[in-house]
Design a protein around this motif. Structure first.
Motif, mmCIF file in Angstrom:
data_model
loop_
_atom_site.group_PDB
_atom_site.id
_atom_site.type_symbol
_atom_site.label_atom_id
_atom_site.label_comp_id
_atom_site.label_asym_id
_atom_site.label_seq_id
_atom_site.Cartn_x
_atom_site.Cartn_y
_atom_site.Cartn_z
ATOM 1 N N GLY A 84 0.817 -1.224 0.000
ATOM 2 C CA GLY A 84 0.000 0.000 0.000
ATOM 3 C C GLY A 84 0.841 1.260 0.000
ATOM 4 O O GLY A 84 0.407 2.288 0.518
ATOM 5 N N LEU A 85 2.041 1.203 -0.559
ATOM 6 C CA LEU A 85 2.945 2.362 -0.491
ATOM 7 C C LEU A 85 3.268 2.978 -1.841
ATOM 8 O O LEU A 85 3.165 4.193 -2.007
ATOM 9 C CB LEU A 85 4.268 1.952 0.176
ATOM 10 N N LEU A 86 3.664 2.145 -2.813
ATOM 11 C CA LEU A 86 4.341 2.701 -3.986
ATOM 12 C C LEU A 86 3.525 3.768 -4.716
ATOM 13 O O LEU A 86 4.069 4.766 -5.162
ATOM 14 C CB LEU A 86 4.763 1.577 -4.950
ATOM 15 N N MET A 121 9.575 9.577 -9.840
ATOM 16 C CA MET A 121 11.042 9.718 -9.945
ATOM 17 C C MET A 121 11.703 9.355 -8.618
ATOM 18 O O MET A 121 12.733 8.689 -8.579
ATOM 19 C CB MET A 121 11.419 11.175 -10.297
ATOM 20 N N ARG A 122 11.094 9.802 -7.533
ATOM 21 C CA ARG A 122 11.680 9.545 -6.203
ATOM 22 C C ARG A 122 11.512 8.079 -5.828
ATOM 23 O O ARG A 122 12.366 7.491 -5.183
ATOM 24 C CB ARG A 122 11.046 10.474 -5.167
ATOM 25 N N GLY A 123 10.396 7.486 -6.243
ATOM 26 C CA GLY A 123 10.186 6.063 -5.985
ATOM 27 C C GLY A 123 11.230 5.233 -6.718
ATOM 28 O O GLY A 123 11.814 4.295 -6.158
ATOM 29 N N ALA A 124 11.484 5.599 -7.978
ATOM 30 C CA ALA A 124 12.488 4.868 -8.761
ATOM 31 C C ALA A 124 13.875 5.042 -8.132
ATOM 32 O O ALA A 124 14.654 4.093 -8.044
ATOM 33 C CB ALA A 124 12.481 5.371 -10.207
ATOM 34 N N ALA A 170 18.535 2.918 -5.231
ATOM 35 C CA ALA A 170 19.472 3.032 -4.096
ATOM 36 C C ALA A 170 19.523 1.719 -3.317
ATOM 37 O O ALA A 170 20.587 1.302 -2.853
ATOM 38 C CB ALA A 170 19.044 4.184 -3.184
ATOM 39 N N ILE A 171 18.382 1.049 -3.179
ATOM 40 C CA ILE A 171 18.363 -0.224 -2.438
ATOM 41 C C ILE A 171 19.160 -1.274 -3.208
ATOM 42 O O ILE A 171 19.977 -1.996 -2.639
ATOM 43 C CB ILE A 171 16.909 -0.677 -2.180
ATOM 44 N N VAL A 172 18.936 -1.345 -4.516
ATOM 45 C CA VAL A 172 19.659 -2.347 -5.315
ATOM 46 C C VAL A 172 21.167 -2.052 -5.279
ATOM 47 O O VAL A 172 21.988 -2.962 -5.164
ATOM 48 C CB VAL A 172 19.122 -2.388 -6.770
ATOM 49 N N ASP A 173 21.524 -0.776 -5.341
ATOM 50 C CA ASP A 173 22.953 -0.416 -5.295
ATOM 51 C C ASP A 173 23.575 -0.771 -3.953
ATOM 52 O O ASP A 173 24.766 -1.072 -3.883
ATOM 53 C CB ASP A 173 23.124 1.094 -5.537
ATOM 54 N N LEU A 192 11.860 -2.671 -14.466
ATOM 55 C CA LEU A 192 13.168 -3.220 -14.836
ATOM 56 C C LEU A 192 14.101 -2.139 -15.387
ATOM 57 O O LEU A 192 15.320 -2.262 -15.283
ATOM 58 C CB LEU A 192 13.009 -4.374 -15.824
ATOM 59 N N VAL A 193 13.530 -1.064 -15.943
ATOM 60 C CA VAL A 193 14.385 0.023 -16.457
ATOM 61 C C VAL A 193 15.062 0.785 -15.311
ATOM 62 O O VAL A 193 16.014 1.528 -15.546
ATOM 63 C CB VAL A 193 13.604 1.058 -17.315
ATOM 64 N N ILE A 194 14.580 0.590 -14.098
ATOM 65 C CA ILE A 194 15.122 1.358 -12.965
ATOM 66 C C ILE A 194 16.556 0.945 -12.662
ATOM 67 O O ILE A 194 17.390 1.758 -12.297
ATOM 68 C CB ILE A 194 14.210 1.193 -11.716
ATOM 69 N N HIS A 195 16.847 -0.366 -12.819
ATOM 70 C CA HIS A 195 18.204 -0.840 -12.506
ATOM 71 C C HIS A 195 18.504 -2.097 -13.334
ATOM 72 O O HIS A 195 17.680 -3.018 -13.349
ATOM 73 C CB HIS A 195 18.318 -1.163 -11.012
ATOM 74 N N PRO A 196 19.681 -2.158 -13.971
ATOM 75 C CA PRO A 196 19.977 -3.327 -14.827
ATOM 76 C C PRO A 196 20.051 -4.640 -14.064
ATOM 77 O O PRO A 196 19.915 -5.708 -14.657
ATOM 78 C CB PRO A 196 21.338 -2.980 -15.455
#
Ligand SMILES: C[S@@+](CC[C@H](N)C(=O)[O-])C[C@H]1O[C@@H](n2cnc3c(N)ncnc32)[C@H](O)[C@@H]1O
Length: 271
Positions: A157-159, A165-168, A173-176, A220-224
């Motif tokens: 219930g968040l996204l 842009m900030r969500g992406a 940042a989490i994946v990094d 998927l475009v957010i991070h490879p």
């Protein structure tokens, strides 16, 4: 203890609706989630819950969604008992208590500071359990989380409340930050976000949805390193037959109309 007064507005106020929904389910003759703690906590809050716009029927739908997300999250913790959990936009959800993770799991509940203060007054502290009061999109909070384990990110219930842009940037940042992990969340399509005026609890809270996700490619475009493991339309959730006739009819129609079926989707991503 005197009841807790709450002064939550907009997207923060929506947590009262979901909490109310789970409490209504717990008090029903045949609960779906059976969240007894939600039912106890609600009695300790001084608020007119009738104003959340939640009723017995929508409460069951909220309970079913929570049960589904618990199941996907539990699968990961069974395979990764040393994981770190980031439970984003936790509100007053009792997921940590429901799932009772092993002591090897480090669990972080993250929400706005005033929500986290309220949580602190309502729920006892536990070892292995930490709360962080911050907007999830103010990324400095991530520095408080050690990066030495795999991560399970749970966001229910968040996204849709986040700026896209900030969500992406948050997901990137989490994946990094972590070597590997899984993300489990529900999302609405752009059509679903456009139809928010029909969502009573959202309207009653005065909240605004912003981020519509129209399929895995948008994520998927957010991070490879991100890959999509699974998606499921909310209308295909096991247990939908236990909801109200109105919900069941909506599911029958949604299964015939792909655009409707895609309005509410669960995503399971890994990296
Ligand atoms: C619909 S409620 C869901 C709460 C909880 N996950 C549940 O299922 O009961 C939305 C939650 O997202 C939180 N939220 C929305 N935007 C946020 C942000 N930018 N940072 C942190 N929390 C946010 C709200 O404060 C609220 O607790």
């Amino acid at each position: 203890m005197p009841p807790e007064k709450v002064h939550l507005t907009e997207e923060k106020a929506t947590l009262l609706a979901t909490l109310h929904g789970r409490a209504l389910d717990a008090r029903s003759p045949q609960p779906i989630l059976g969240d007894e703690l939600a039912s106890e906590v609600i009695d300790r809050i001084d608020h007119d819950f009738a104003k959340t716009g939640m009723n017995a029927g929508t409460g069951r739908a909220v309970a079913l969604r929570a049960r589904f997300i618990d199941t996907w999250a539990a699968e990961y913790l069974t395979e990764h008992p040393q994981a770190t959990v980031l439970h984003l936009g936790c509100g007053l959800d009792t997921r940590y208590h429901r799932m009772a993770p092993p002591p090897t799991v480090r669990w972080y509940d993250v929400d706005y500071p005033d929500v986290i203060d309220l949580r602190g007054r309502l729920f006892p502290a536990r070892t292995g359990y930490t709360t962080i009061g911050s907007s999830v999109t103010d990324l400095a909070w991530l520095e408080q989380v050690p990066r030495d384990t795999d991560v399970l990110v749970v966001a229910e219930g968040l996204l849709y409340y986040l700026d896209p842009m900030r969500g992406a940037a948050l997901l990137r940042a989490i994946v990094d930050r972590f070597a590997g992990g899984r993300l489990v969340f529900d999302a609405l399509s752009t059509r679903g976000v456009r139809l928010q005026w029909r969502n009573k609890p959202v309207q009653k809270a005065g909240a605004t949805m912003q981020w519509g996700i129209d399929g895995p490619d948008d994520l998927l475009v957010i991070h490879p390193r991100l890959r999509c493991v699974s998606t499921l339309s909310a209308f295909d959730m096991e247990g939908f037959d236990r909801l109200t006739a109105q919900h069941r009819v909506a599911a029958v129609i949604a299964r015939l109309i792909p655009a409707m079926k895609r309005t509410a989707v669960f995503y399971l991503l890994e990296f």
